[in-house]
Design a protein around this motif. Sequence first.
Motif, PDB file in Angstrom:
ATOM      1  N   GLY A   4      -0.720   9.885 -12.173  1.00 56.75           N
ATOM      2  CA  GLY A   4      -1.693  10.400 -11.231  1.00 56.75           C
ATOM      3  C   GLY A   4      -2.161   9.294 -10.306  1.00 56.75           C
ATOM      4  O   GLY A   4      -1.895   8.107 -10.511  1.00 56.75           O
ATOM      5  N   LEU A   5      -2.884   9.697  -9.286  1.00 57.54           N
ATOM      6  CA  LEU A   5      -3.376   8.730  -8.311  1.00 57.54           C
ATOM      7  C   LEU A   5      -4.281   7.692  -8.960  1.00 57.54           C
ATOM      8  O   LEU A   5      -4.213   6.503  -8.622  1.00 57.54           O
ATOM      9  CB  LEU A   5      -4.108   9.460  -7.173  1.00 57.54           C
ATOM     10  CG  LEU A   5      -4.455   8.630  -5.945  1.00 57.54           C
ATOM     11  CD1 LEU A   5      -3.218   7.950  -5.366  1.00 57.54           C
ATOM     12  CD2 LEU A   5      -5.126   9.502  -4.893  1.00 57.54           C
ATOM     13  N   ASN A   6      -5.079   8.099  -9.930  1.00 54.91           N
ATOM     14  CA  ASN A   6      -5.947   7.142 -10.629  1.00 54.91           C
ATOM     15  C   ASN A   6      -5.129   6.091 -11.389  1.00 54.91           C
ATOM     16  O   ASN A   6      -5.507   4.920 -11.430  1.00 54.91           O
ATOM     17  CB  ASN A   6      -6.899   7.856 -11.594  1.00 54.91           C
ATOM     18  CG  ASN A   6      -8.005   8.599 -10.869  1.00 54.91           C
ATOM     19  OD1 ASN A   6      -8.332   8.293  -9.731  1.00 54.91           O
ATOM     20  ND2 ASN A   6      -8.570   9.595 -11.534  1.00 54.91           N
ATOM     21  N   ASP A   7      -4.008   6.508 -11.969  1.00 53.77           N
ATOM     22  CA  ASP A   7      -3.119   5.565 -12.665  1.00 53.77           C
ATOM     23  C   ASP A   7      -2.562   4.534 -11.684  1.00 53.77           C
ATOM     24  O   ASP A   7      -2.477   3.340 -11.996  1.00 53.77           O
ATOM     25  CB  ASP A   7      -1.947   6.300 -13.329  1.00 53.77           C
ATOM     26  CG  ASP A   7      -2.387   7.285 -14.394  1.00 53.77           C
ATOM     27  OD1 ASP A   7      -3.302   6.948 -15.172  1.00 53.77           O
ATOM     28  OD2 ASP A   7      -1.808   8.388 -14.447  1.00 53.77           O
ATOM     29  N   ALA A 109       2.836  -1.077  -0.581  1.00 55.41           N
ATOM     30  CA  ALA A 109       2.808   0.376  -0.424  1.00 55.41           C
ATOM     31  C   ALA A 109       1.426   0.921  -0.783  1.00 55.41           C
ATOM     32  O   ALA A 109       0.747   0.384  -1.656  1.00 55.41           O
ATOM     33  CB  ALA A 109       3.870   1.029  -1.298  1.00 55.41           C
ATOM     34  N   LYS A 110       1.037   1.965  -0.113  1.00 59.98           N
ATOM     35  CA  LYS A 110      -0.255   2.605  -0.368  1.00 59.98           C
ATOM     36  C   LYS A 110      -0.127   3.567  -1.548  1.00 59.98           C
ATOM     37  O   LYS A 110       0.835   4.343  -1.628  1.00 59.98           O
ATOM     38  CB  LYS A 110      -0.727   3.385   0.864  1.00 59.98           C
ATOM     39  CG  LYS A 110      -0.838   2.541   2.109  1.00 59.98           C
ATOM     40  CD  LYS A 110      -2.019   1.626   2.036  1.00 59.98           C
ATOM     41  CE  LYS A 110      -2.178   0.835   3.313  1.00 59.98           C
ATOM     42  NZ  LYS A 110      -2.418  -0.559   3.094  1.00 59.98           N
ATOM     43  N   PRO A 111      -1.100   3.525  -2.473  1.00 54.97           N
ATOM     44  CA  PRO A 111      -1.044   4.411  -3.645  1.00 54.97           C
ATOM     45  C   PRO A 111      -0.877   5.888  -3.294  1.00 54.97           C
ATOM     46  O   PRO A 111      -0.148   6.609  -3.972  1.00 54.97           O
ATOM     47  CB  PRO A 111      -2.384   4.161  -4.341  1.00 54.97           C
ATOM     48  CG  PRO A 111      -2.751   2.773  -3.943  1.00 54.97           C
ATOM     49  CD  PRO A 111      -2.257   2.629  -2.526  1.00 54.97           C
ATOM     50  N   GLU A 112      -1.509   6.315  -2.216  1.00 56.55           N
ATOM     51  CA  GLU A 112      -1.436   7.729  -1.831  1.00 56.55           C
ATOM     52  C   GLU A 112      -0.006   8.148  -1.496  1.00 56.55           C
ATOM     53  O   GLU A 112       0.362   9.309  -1.694  1.00 56.55           O
ATOM     54  CB  GLU A 112      -2.340   8.007  -0.615  1.00 56.55           C
ATOM     55  CG  GLU A 112      -3.808   7.759  -0.868  1.00 56.55           C
ATOM     56  CD  GLU A 112      -4.214   6.281  -0.736  1.00 56.55           C
ATOM     57  OE1 GLU A 112      -5.359   5.973  -1.083  1.00 56.55           O
ATOM     58  OE2 GLU A 112      -3.402   5.441  -0.307  1.00 56.55           O
ATOM     59  N   LEU A 113       0.783   7.215  -0.997  1.00 57.42           N
ATOM     60  CA  LEU A 113       2.165   7.535  -0.640  1.00 57.42           C
ATOM     61  C   LEU A 113       3.081   7.548  -1.860  1.00 57.42           C
ATOM     62  O   LEU A 113       4.179   8.106  -1.807  1.00 57.42           O
ATOM     63  CB  LEU A 113       2.698   6.541   0.394  1.00 57.42           C
ATOM     64  CG  LEU A 113       1.964   6.526   1.728  1.00 57.42           C
ATOM     65  CD1 LEU A 113       2.511   5.430   2.625  1.00 57.42           C
ATOM     66  CD2 LEU A 113       2.067   7.877   2.415  1.00 57.42           C
ATOM     67  N   LEU A 114       2.645   6.914  -2.929  1.00 59.78           N
ATOM     68  CA  LEU A 114       3.466   6.833  -4.131  1.00 59.78           C
ATOM     69  C   LEU A 114       3.198   7.956  -5.126  1.00 59.78           C
ATOM     70  O   LEU A 114       4.031   8.247  -5.970  1.00 59.78           O
ATOM     71  CB  LEU A 114       3.231   5.491  -4.837  1.00 59.78           C
ATOM     72  CG  LEU A 114       3.589   4.240  -4.026  1.00 59.78           C
ATOM     73  CD1 LEU A 114       3.230   2.986  -4.830  1.00 59.78           C
ATOM     74  CD2 LEU A 114       5.053   4.237  -3.650  1.00 59.78           C
TER      75      LEU A 114
END
Length: 121
Positions: A4-7, A109-114
């Motif tokens: 998840g995004l939090n991870d 890299a941005k977390p939102e893109l991953l």
Amino acid sequence: MLAGLNDIYKAQEDLENLKLNYPDLYEQLHHVVSLTRQLQIKYGYMGSLLRDEDLPKYRPQFVRDSILSLYQNEVEKLKQNPDFGKVKELIKDHAKVGDPKLFLLILGAKPELLQGSTIMK
């Protein structure tokens, strides 16, 4: 199991802590990650080398042995760093995030893109 995004944010935070507390180690790690990308070697191969795992699944098919040997030497230099255990611990702690996403965070890299992306190996 997707991270998840939090991870991913937690992994990014831990990478920043590594960068602050072990700048030389982080610079070596960044160098090897960058080299991996430039040589178009799968991140799973790099992760396998760092964990001393069996490599057939990720072994590069189209990289000359001489280039692969140079690459493996660079990875070995990273592993010889006295603080390398911190990198292994970070990789283990964020296994859910996975090698590709973790290494792409190092490259900026941005977390939102991953989040949710599964096309990278």
